[in-house]
Design a protein around this motif. Structure first.
Motif, PDB file in Angstrom:
ATOM      1  N   VAL A 168       0.865  -1.171  -0.150  1.00 36.64           N
ATOM      2  CA  VAL A 168       0.075  -0.056   0.003  1.00 36.64           C
ATOM      3  C   VAL A 168       0.918   1.073  -0.050  1.00 36.64           C
ATOM      4  CG1 VAL A 168      -1.627   1.326   1.312  1.00 36.64           C
ATOM      5  CG2 VAL A 168      -1.825  -0.985   1.226  1.00 36.64           C
ATOM      6  N   ILE A 169       0.741   2.106  -1.080  1.00 37.64           N
ATOM      7  CA  ILE A 169       1.599   3.553  -1.091  1.00 37.64           C
ATOM      8  C   ILE A 169       0.894   4.265  -0.189  1.00 37.64           C
ATOM      9  CG2 ILE A 169       2.401   5.462  -2.520  1.00 37.64           C
ATOM     10  CD1 ILE A 169       2.276   3.169  -4.762  1.00 37.64           C
ATOM     11  N   ILE A 170      -0.346   4.625  -0.222  1.00 39.40           N
ATOM     12  CA  ILE A 170      -1.212   5.340   0.992  1.00 39.40           C
ATOM     13  C   ILE A 170      -2.711   4.864   0.703  1.00 39.40           C
ATOM     14  CG2 ILE A 170      -1.752   7.212  -0.825  1.00 39.40           C
ATOM     15  CD1 ILE A 170      -1.546   9.230   1.307  1.00 39.40           C
ATOM     16  N   LYS A 171      -3.183   4.830   2.132  1.00 38.16           N
ATOM     17  CA  LYS A 171      -4.576   4.753   2.265  1.00 38.16           C
ATOM     18  C   LYS A 171      -4.707   6.192   2.871  1.00 38.16           C
ATOM     19  CE  LYS A 171      -8.018   1.987   4.463  1.00 38.16           C
ATOM     20  NZ  LYS A 171      -8.810   2.442   5.403  1.00 38.16           N
ATOM     21  N   VAL A 172      -5.433   7.021   2.216  1.00 36.13           N
ATOM     22  CA  VAL A 172      -5.738   8.488   2.540  1.00 36.13           C
ATOM     23  C   VAL A 172      -6.690   8.475   3.694  1.00 36.13           C
ATOM     24  CG1 VAL A 172      -6.929  10.636   1.749  1.00 36.13           C
ATOM     25  CG2 VAL A 172      -5.571   9.309   0.161  1.00 36.13           C
ATOM     26  N   PRO A 173      -6.381   9.088   4.828  1.00 35.82           N
ATOM     27  CA  PRO A 173      -7.101   9.179   5.849  1.00 35.82           C
ATOM     28  C   PRO A 173      -8.307  10.009   5.811  1.00 35.82           C
ATOM     29  CG  PRO A 173      -4.748   9.925   6.362  1.00 35.82           C
ATOM     30  CD  PRO A 173      -5.123   9.917   5.045  1.00 35.82           C
ATOM     31  N   ARG A 174      -9.511   9.483   6.427  1.00 35.60           N
ATOM     32  CA  ARG A 174     -10.806  10.029   6.309  1.00 35.60           C
ATOM     33  C   ARG A 174     -10.708  11.453   6.700  1.00 35.60           C
ATOM     34  NH1 ARG A 174     -14.400   4.863   8.095  1.00 35.60           N
ATOM     35  NH2 ARG A 174     -13.487   3.463   6.531  1.00 35.60           N
ATOM     36  N   ARG A 175      -9.924  11.863   7.554  1.00 37.24           N
ATOM     37  CA  ARG A 175      -9.878  13.252   8.060  1.00 37.24           C
ATOM     38  C   ARG A 175      -9.585  14.299   6.735  1.00 37.24           C
ATOM     39  NH1 ARG A 175      -5.234  11.466  10.300  1.00 37.24           N
ATOM     40  NH2 ARG A 175      -3.274  12.720   9.799  1.00 37.24           N
ATOM     41  N   TRP A 176      -8.724  13.741   5.877  1.00 42.46           N
ATOM     42  CA  TRP A 176      -8.338  14.615   4.899  1.00 42.46           C
ATOM     43  C   TRP A 176      -9.668  15.001   3.719  1.00 42.46           C
ATOM     44  CZ3 TRP A 176      -2.823  12.374   3.743  1.00 42.46           C
ATOM     45  CH2 TRP A 176      -1.796  12.711   4.669  1.00 42.46           C
ATOM     46  N   LEU A 177     -10.734  14.250   3.745  1.00 44.39           N
ATOM     47  CA  LEU A 177     -11.895  14.458   3.120  1.00 44.39           C
ATOM     48  C   LEU A 177     -12.476  16.018   3.233  1.00 44.39           C
ATOM     49  CD1 LEU A 177     -13.655  11.157   3.503  1.00 44.39           C
ATOM     50  CD2 LEU A 177     -12.633  11.826   1.400  1.00 44.39           C
ATOM     51  N   VAL A 178     -11.881  16.730   4.413  1.00 41.51           N
ATOM     52  CA  VAL A 178     -12.396  17.852   4.619  1.00 41.51           C
ATOM     53  C   VAL A 178     -11.913  19.016   3.498  1.00 41.51           C
ATOM     54  CG1 VAL A 178     -12.740  17.568   6.918  1.00 41.51           C
ATOM     55  CG2 VAL A 178     -10.678  18.599   6.204  1.00 41.51           C
ATOM     56  N   VAL A 299      -2.565  22.048   0.092  1.00 40.58           N
ATOM     57  CA  VAL A 299      -3.114  20.579  -0.387  1.00 40.58           C
ATOM     58  C   VAL A 299      -3.246  20.756  -2.107  1.00 40.58           C
ATOM     59  CG1 VAL A 299      -4.563  19.944   1.443  1.00 40.58           C
ATOM     60  CG2 VAL A 299      -5.704  20.905  -0.338  1.00 40.58           C
ATOM     61  N   CYS A 300      -3.128  19.656  -2.600  1.00 43.95           N
ATOM     62  CA  CYS A 300      -3.192  19.328  -4.116  1.00 43.95           C
ATOM     63  C   CYS A 300      -3.630  17.701  -4.312  1.00 43.95           C
ATOM     64  CB  CYS A 300      -1.901  19.439  -4.823  1.00 43.95           C
ATOM     65  SG  CYS A 300      -0.366  18.484  -4.109  1.00 43.95           S
ATOM     66  N   ARG A 301      -3.853  17.824  -5.889  1.00 43.91           N
ATOM     67  CA  ARG A 301      -4.496  16.628  -6.428  1.00 43.91           C
ATOM     68  C   ARG A 301      -3.457  16.064  -7.273  1.00 43.91           C
ATOM     69  NH1 ARG A 301      -9.646  19.083  -8.565  1.00 43.91           N
ATOM     70  NH2 ARG A 301      -8.408  20.740  -8.363  1.00 43.91           N
ATOM     71  N   PRO A 320      -6.500  11.957  -4.207  1.00 43.20           N
ATOM     72  CA  PRO A 320      -7.368  13.037  -4.265  1.00 43.20           C
ATOM     73  C   PRO A 320      -6.355  14.395  -3.432  1.00 43.20           C
ATOM     74  CG  PRO A 320      -7.496  11.514  -2.658  1.00 43.20           C
ATOM     75  CD  PRO A 320      -6.376  10.930  -3.321  1.00 43.20           C
ATOM     76  N   ASP A 321      -7.302  15.280  -2.850  1.00 41.24           N
ATOM     77  CA  ASP A 321      -6.642  16.338  -2.040  1.00 41.24           C
ATOM     78  C   ASP A 321      -5.945  15.816  -0.966  1.00 41.24           C
ATOM     79  OD1 ASP A 321      -6.798  18.930  -3.073  1.00 41.24           O
ATOM     80  OD2 ASP A 321      -8.975  18.727  -2.988  1.00 41.24           O
ATOM     81  N   VAL A 322      -4.733  15.979  -0.943  1.00 41.81           N
ATOM     82  CA  VAL A 322      -3.955  15.537   0.300  1.00 41.81           C
ATOM     83  C   VAL A 322      -2.775  16.819   0.456  1.00 41.81           C
ATOM     84  CG1 VAL A 322      -3.950  13.119   0.030  1.00 41.81           C
ATOM     85  CG2 VAL A 322      -2.075  14.377  -1.242  1.00 41.81           C
TER      86      VAL A 322
END
Lengths: 488, 170
Positions: A168-178, A299-301, A320-322
């Motif tokens: 896994v390279i990254i599992k984007v944390p749910r808090r970054w959905l903001v 942040v950027c995509r 996505p936006d990270v």
């Protein structure tokens, strides 16, 4: 899967019979609406109900026949899809042509443990670029994905020691959905919902028991109470970031980027889960995108630049936006870093950006003030405000401009409201195009377009100086320009 | 500081005739269209049309002719001066344009297809257009107004050399 040279008698497969629970439901509207209208039209006469029953029976029969007549087989280095009972069609896809396999699980499929397999062949010709298997079991989807993507180049990748592994390279944390609403995606959602509802009322209102007169009555009642209308408008505008954020969350829920068997696999979605495989050997670079608000939040995509990928805007998304720092690190790991500097463009570029951001609005305001059409004051004020806003916008556009080369990858960046930076491997460059408009000739600047056999095909360094116009292509591909240079 | 020299070869002198024919046929359509539009709007007595235009609707086609004809006249000569091409060191270098100038570099090793096409006017003048395509539209080149024999020889040479150099990075 049978290897090459194995007997041709490979097992012929059918789609999972469980799709028979899904397809009739999907077909139902098209086959049921006419009989239902008949029921209404005939005033609920008993005989018309027979047609409804016939409609339901028809959908089931059609689905059954379709299912029975659809077979596929993977054998002798190709995938063959046969379908149709009366008019038959056979589609043969050589495995070497398979560019990617997407596994998509819409909600109903998910409940039944099924998935839709989309096979991208990048054919581009008259045929549809994608073949679709709707639907197979999840286990079969995994088997097929492995079978379809396993071929010669992968053997080389496996030999390098990365084969058959999954990380896994990254599992984007749910808090970054903001960060979602900052991207500006889906912001129109509340208006689309209201517009859709109004359209529905006008189309089906009669059938649902209240005429469009009632709808018009409601509208008139609202029109007489402008304060209420204003509140509705304000509520819609306030709802924009929330509804947009909710849509963003639904589509990018648990975004996960993995490395698996020489592929980058991006998986995302809350209701419909979508998993896209990009062959690492075909990834030539990436594009980092950030709007004004995203830059403010840091942040950027990111999207992958891939050769021969159809519909790369929706399918090629890598992140996505990270936070920007995370994105740069991950992209360096997943694709490759850009380590060089970003060279600024000459000051003539700044003047041109400023002029283009301000002048049209000033010209518009002047024309309105001179010609004085009715209500000209209403037009002049916003035009002047926009002209004023053009100053920081133009300066920011200039700050965004840049290009560079670090020996392996080149990069170009431009844009302000939507800033995009492309990072592309040198070997993907297939040519150069230098362009100079009449206005650019006056300012002594050029636009250099890197021709890339992937992604959008061309990435521009806008308004570079005469020196950079030669220097940039020469740094990347010295032997291509050498025959045409002279000392002067 | 080094700079780009111009490509070695001009296109065929008959290309001026081609550009003239093309721009004149385009101009004829535009002039006729503006004449019809001007007369229609001018004679319509619509309330939003200013009175001075109703009297002098012929200004619209006159303006089109005044701007269009000189452009038609000088365009072919400017283009003939600008359009040049060269094949050196296995790279095609071409310059083109009228108002906007373009310089294109396409290495033969990245060429995917070479097409030569002949339109109506081109057949009349024994000219051909060479389209050199790579995997990217930005890295593809179109050379207009070549002598047919020159275009055919160049297409043949490029296709053969591209076959020898084929490199599959893209």
């Amino acid at each position: 899967m049978t290897g090459p040279g194995a007997p041709a008698a490979a097992p012929v497969s059918r789609l999972s019979p469980r799709v028979l629970l899904i397809h009739p439901i999907r077909l139902l509207p098209s086959l049921l609406v006419p009989p239902l209208l008949l029921v209404f039209a005939s005033g609920f006469s008993p005989s018309s109900y027979i047609w409804v029953v016939a409609g339901v029976a028809g959908t089931i029969v059609v689905s059954l026949v379709r299912w029975a007549a659809f077979t596929y087989v993977v054998a002798q280095e190709r995938l063959e899809i046969r379908r149709g009972l009366l008019s038959r069609s056979v589609r043969t896809i050589p495995l070497e042509r398979v560019r990617g396999v997407d596994v998509v699980t819409p909600p109903m499929h998910r409940l039944l443990g099924l998935a839709v397999l989309k096979i991208d062949t990048g054919a581009g010709g008259e045929e549809k670029e994608e073949a679709e298997l709707d639907a197979v079991t999840l286990a079969e989807a995994e088997r097929l994905r492995a079978a379809l993507l396993r071929r010669a180049p992968q053997a080389a990748v496996a030999a390098r020691g990365t084969g058959a592994t999954e990380s896994v390279i990254i599992k984007v944390p749910r808090r970054w959905l903001v960060y979602g609403p900052l991207s500006g995606a889906y912001l129109y959602a509340p208006f689309a919902v209201v517009g859709g509802a109004i359209g529905l009322v006008f189309q089906w209102g009669d059938n649902l028991g209240f005429g469009r007169d009632a709808a018009l009555g409601v509208w008139r009642w609202l029109w007489d109470r402008p304060q209420l209308l204003l509140i509705v408008a304000v509520v819609l505008v306030i709802a924009m970031p929330f509804a947009g954020g909710a849509m963003y969350a639904v589509f990018t829920w648990d975004f996960t980027l993995r490395r698996r068997d020489g592929h980058l696999v991006a998986e995302r979605g809350l209701i419909t889960r979508r998993s896209v495989s990009l062959e690492s050997a075909r990834v030539r670079g990436y594009e980092i995108v950030d709007g004004l608000a995203e830059r403010w939040a840091g942040v950027c995509r990111a999207w992958a630049i891939v050769t021969g990928l159809g519909d790369s805007r929706t399918r090629g998304q890598l992140l996505p936006d990270v936070p920007r720092k995370v994105a740069v690190e991950l992209l360096a790991d997943a694709v490759g870093p850009y380590t060089g500097p970003l060279v600024a463009h000459p000051s003539a570029a700044r003047q041109r950006r400023l002029f283009r951001a301000v002048a049209p609005w000033v010209a518009f305001a002047l024309a309105a003030a001179v010609l004085r059409p009715p209500y000209w004051g209403v037009a002049v004020a916003p035009a002047l405000v926009l002209a004023g806003a053009g100053i920081p916008l133009g300066l920011d556009r200039y700050r965004s401009l840049g290009h560079g080369y670090d020996g392996v990858r080149l990069t170009v960046r431009s844009g302000s409201l939507r800033r995009a930076q492309a990072v592309v491997e040198r070997r993907a460059v297939v040519g150069w195009r230098i362009r100079q408009t009449w206005f650019q000739r006056r300012a002594g600047v050029y636009t250099v377009v890197v021709g890339v056999g992937a992604g959008e095909g061309g990435y521009s360094a806008v308004d570079v100086s005469a020196e950079q116009t030669i220097g940039f292509p020469r740094a990347v591909t010295p032997e291509w320009l050498a025959p045409f240079l002279e000392d002067g | 500081m080094s700079r780009l020299r111009e490509p070695a070869h001009r296109v065929s002198p008959r290309a001026r005739g081609l550009w003239l024919l093309q721009s004149l046929s385009g101009f004829a359509v535009l002039a006729a269209g503006s004449f019809l539009a001007g007369r229609w709007v001018g004679g319509s007595r619509w309330s939003w049309v200013p009175p001075w235009f109703q009297d002098a609707w012929w200004l619209l086609p006159a303006l089109v002719v005044a701007i269009g004809l000189p452009l038609c006249a000088i365009g072919p000569f400017v283009r003939y001066a600008v359009h040049r091409w060269e094949l050196s060191g296995d790279v095609v270098y071409a310059r083109s344009g009228f108002v906007t100038r373009e310089w294109v570099f396409v290495p033969v090793s990245r060429i995917q297809t070479v097409d030569k096409t002949q339109g109506w006017f081109e057949r009349l003048l024994n000219l051909a257009t060479l389209q050199i395509r790579t995997a990217s539209h930005a890295g593809s080149s179109t050379i207009v107004g070549l002598d047919y024999e020159v275009a055919a020889a160049l297409a043949e040479q490029l296709a053969r050399r591209a076959e020898e150099l084929r490199d599959d990075a893209t």
